[in-house]
Design a protein around this motif. Structure first.
Motif, mmCIF file in Angstrom:
data_model
loop_
_atom_site.group_PDB
_atom_site.id
_atom_site.type_symbol
_atom_site.label_atom_id
_atom_site.label_comp_id
_atom_site.label_asym_id
_atom_site.label_seq_id
_atom_site.Cartn_x
_atom_site.Cartn_y
_atom_site.Cartn_z
ATOM 1 N N ALA A 173 11.423 -2.569 -9.226
ATOM 2 C CA ALA A 173 10.386 -2.188 -7.430
ATOM 3 C C ALA A 173 9.390 -2.724 -7.297
ATOM 4 O O ALA A 173 8.516 -2.787 -8.231
ATOM 5 C CB ALA A 173 10.733 -0.582 -8.193
ATOM 6 N N LEU A 174 9.443 -2.820 -6.075
ATOM 7 C CA LEU A 174 7.312 -3.101 -5.296
ATOM 8 C C LEU A 174 6.463 -2.476 -6.175
ATOM 9 O O LEU A 174 6.322 -1.283 -6.630
ATOM 10 C CB LEU A 174 7.255 -3.301 -4.196
ATOM 11 C CG LEU A 174 5.812 -4.381 -3.760
ATOM 12 C CD1 LEU A 174 6.242 -5.659 -3.951
ATOM 13 C CD2 LEU A 174 5.979 -3.515 -2.344
ATOM 14 N N ALA A 175 5.249 -3.324 -6.839
ATOM 15 C CA ALA A 175 4.191 -2.662 -7.346
ATOM 16 C C ALA A 175 3.557 -3.238 -7.082
ATOM 17 O O ALA A 175 2.884 -4.358 -7.336
ATOM 18 C CB ALA A 175 4.551 -2.643 -8.934
ATOM 19 N N VAL A 176 1.777 -2.556 -6.409
ATOM 20 C CA VAL A 176 0.740 -3.093 -6.027
ATOM 21 C C VAL A 176 -0.010 -3.295 -7.701
ATOM 22 O O VAL A 176 -0.073 -2.171 -8.671
ATOM 23 C CB VAL A 176 0.380 -2.615 -4.861
ATOM 24 C CG1 VAL A 176 0.672 -2.319 -3.966
ATOM 25 C CG2 VAL A 176 -0.299 -0.851 -5.064
ATOM 26 N N PRO A 177 -1.143 -3.878 -7.404
ATOM 27 C CA PRO A 177 -1.905 -4.182 -8.882
ATOM 28 C C PRO A 177 -3.378 -2.991 -8.656
ATOM 29 O O PRO A 177 -3.763 -2.414 -9.596
ATOM 30 C CB PRO A 177 -2.888 -4.856 -8.256
ATOM 31 C CG PRO A 177 -2.862 -6.082 -7.087
ATOM 32 C CD PRO A 177 -1.480 -4.883 -6.655
ATOM 33 N N ALA A 178 -3.269 -2.396 -7.876
ATOM 34 C CA ALA A 178 -3.754 -0.271 -7.838
ATOM 35 C C ALA A 178 -3.187 0.046 -8.426
ATOM 36 O O ALA A 178 -3.546 1.397 -9.265
ATOM 37 C CB ALA A 178 -4.299 0.497 -6.763
ATOM 38 N N GLY A 227 -0.624 6.489 1.557
ATOM 39 C CA GLY A 227 -1.845 6.377 1.766
ATOM 40 C C GLY A 227 -1.963 5.383 0.548
ATOM 41 O O GLY A 227 -2.842 4.557 0.758
ATOM 42 N N ALA A 228 -1.988 5.375 -1.114
ATOM 43 C CA ALA A 228 -2.345 5.043 -2.323
ATOM 44 C C ALA A 228 -1.182 3.717 -1.885
ATOM 45 O O ALA A 228 -2.238 2.589 -2.056
ATOM 46 C CB ALA A 228 -1.716 5.917 -3.260
ATOM 47 N N LEU A 229 0.187 3.814 -1.286
ATOM 48 C CA LEU A 229 0.299 2.576 -1.638
ATOM 49 C C LEU A 229 0.277 1.866 -0.326
ATOM 50 O O LEU A 229 0.312 0.148 -0.690
ATOM 51 C CB LEU A 229 2.062 2.641 -1.538
ATOM 52 C CG LEU A 229 3.203 1.713 -1.096
ATOM 53 C CD1 LEU A 229 3.228 1.001 -2.565
ATOM 54 C CD2 LEU A 229 4.911 2.280 -1.095
ATOM 55 N N ASP A 230 0.073 1.859 0.770
ATOM 56 C CA ASP A 230 -0.970 1.610 1.986
ATOM 57 C C ASP A 230 -1.834 0.581 1.592
ATOM 58 O O ASP A 230 -1.656 -0.529 1.703
ATOM 59 C CB ASP A 230 -0.308 2.171 3.050
ATOM 60 C CG ASP A 230 -1.027 0.936 4.092
ATOM 61 O OD1 ASP A 230 -0.662 0.305 4.387
ATOM 62 O OD2 ASP A 230 -1.796 1.224 4.935
ATOM 63 N N ASP A 231 -2.615 1.625 1.368
ATOM 64 C CA ASP A 231 -3.766 1.204 0.809
ATOM 65 C C ASP A 231 -4.191 0.043 -0.479
ATOM 66 O O ASP A 231 -4.960 -1.573 -1.187
ATOM 67 C CB ASP A 231 -5.036 1.940 -0.039
ATOM 68 C CG ASP A 231 -5.605 2.859 1.522
ATOM 69 O OD1 ASP A 231 -5.383 2.485 2.059
ATOM 70 O OD2 ASP A 231 -5.991 4.186 0.592
ATOM 71 N N GLY A 232 -3.273 -0.056 -1.317
ATOM 72 C CA GLY A 232 -2.991 -0.724 -2.718
ATOM 73 C C GLY A 232 -2.217 -2.754 -1.929
ATOM 74 O O GLY A 232 -2.840 -2.848 -2.377
ATOM 75 N N TYR A 233 -1.300 -1.604 -0.970
ATOM 76 C CA TYR A 233 -0.878 -3.283 -0.569
ATOM 77 C C TYR A 233 -1.596 -4.035 0.199
ATOM 78 O O TYR A 233 -1.936 -5.244 -0.279
ATOM 79 C CB TYR A 233 0.271 -2.665 0.283
ATOM 80 C CG TYR A 233 1.299 -4.058 1.345
ATOM 81 C CD1 TYR A 233 1.683 -5.066 0.303
ATOM 82 C CD2 TYR A 233 1.225 -4.425 2.117
ATOM 83 C CE1 TYR A 233 2.921 -6.220 0.919
ATOM 84 C CE2 TYR A 233 0.969 -5.806 2.830
ATOM 85 C CZ TYR A 233 3.095 -6.468 2.074
ATOM 86 O OH TYR A 233 2.789 -7.210 3.097
#
Length: 238
Positions: free
Chosen positions: A32-37, A145-151
């Motif tokens: 699954a896609l993950a973001v550094p945040a 929102g967290a995912l969008d900011d992280g991306y």
């Protein structure tokens, strides 16, 4: 095929979402896609690997969930057998959309063709009787929102990773108790030697930009590879 719509109480007043886990609900994925945040949270449960898209040369981070396409070893029937989930899975079937002209605030969209769209009285309501977001939707919006900011922030993270050559190719041969073998190829991991050899000024730069923590969490997450093998052995998958 996806069927994206802007989520509104007028158009989706009776909409309900199936919130349980399940292979047939979009959770049957190997990674699954993950973001550094979110690396701090995910590193306790999942191996975090990196992959470069050969077509676009862009990097992405992935939480590894299994060793074969469609395999998620963190699923136990309709139960998610881990303390957390990658945001990219947790927000389904919601997603962020933006106006066609590219300006203006982000909008909450929903994929009406997603298997989590419930029928009849199943699932959890998205809007209450007054057309207000339910706590379920409010939580989904917060995660979006967290995912969008992280991306968005990940662009700078991967630029720094490339600038200092902090990733190296990774492959892994997995031999199960049954004798079956699997091979992970095409991934990258953080190069610990390159990270340790960085000059103090570069380390300070990475720390100030918020990149250093995710790099160390990605390194620590590799301890979960052995746990993932043990999950596969317990489930008796060949």
């Amino acid at each position: 095929m996806s069927q994206h719509q802007i989520l509104t109480p007028e158009a989706h007043a009776q909409l309900r979402i199936r919130a349980e886990a399940g292979t047939d609900l979009g959770d049957g994925v190997m990674a699954a896609l993950a973001v550094p945040a979110e690396f701090r949270r995910l590193a306790c449960e999942f191996p975090l690997l990196f992959r470069r898209d050969p077509a676009t040369a862009s990097w992405s981070a992935l939480a590894l969930l299994g060793f074969e396409p469609g395999e998620n070893l963190y699923l136990d029937g309709t139960r998610w057998d881990a303390a957390c989930r990658p945001l990219s899975l947790a927000v389904q079937p919601f997603l962020i959309g933006r106006p066609a002209q590219g300006d203006g605030p982000a909008q909450v969209h929903i994929d009406m063709a997603h298997p989590r769209i419930a029928a009849g009285d199943e699932g959890i309501r998205v809007f209450d009787g007054e057309g207000r977001p339910t706590p379920f939707l409010e939580e989904a919006i917060e995660m979006l929102g967290a995912l969008d900011d992280g991306y968005r922030a990940s662009t700078d993270f991967f630029a720094a990773v490339e600038r200092y050559e902090l990733l190296e190719p990774f492959s892994m041969d997995v031999t199960l108790d049954s004798g079956a073998m699997h091979r992970l190829v095409g991934y990258n991991i953080v190069n610990e030697e390159a990270l340790a050899a960085l000059e103090p000024g570069i380390l300070a730069e990475l720390y100030a930009a918020g990149h250093l923590g995710p790099l160390y969490f990605a390194v620590a997450s590799l301890g979960n590879l052995g746990k993932l093998v043990r999950r596969k052995n317990r489930k008796g998958h060949g």
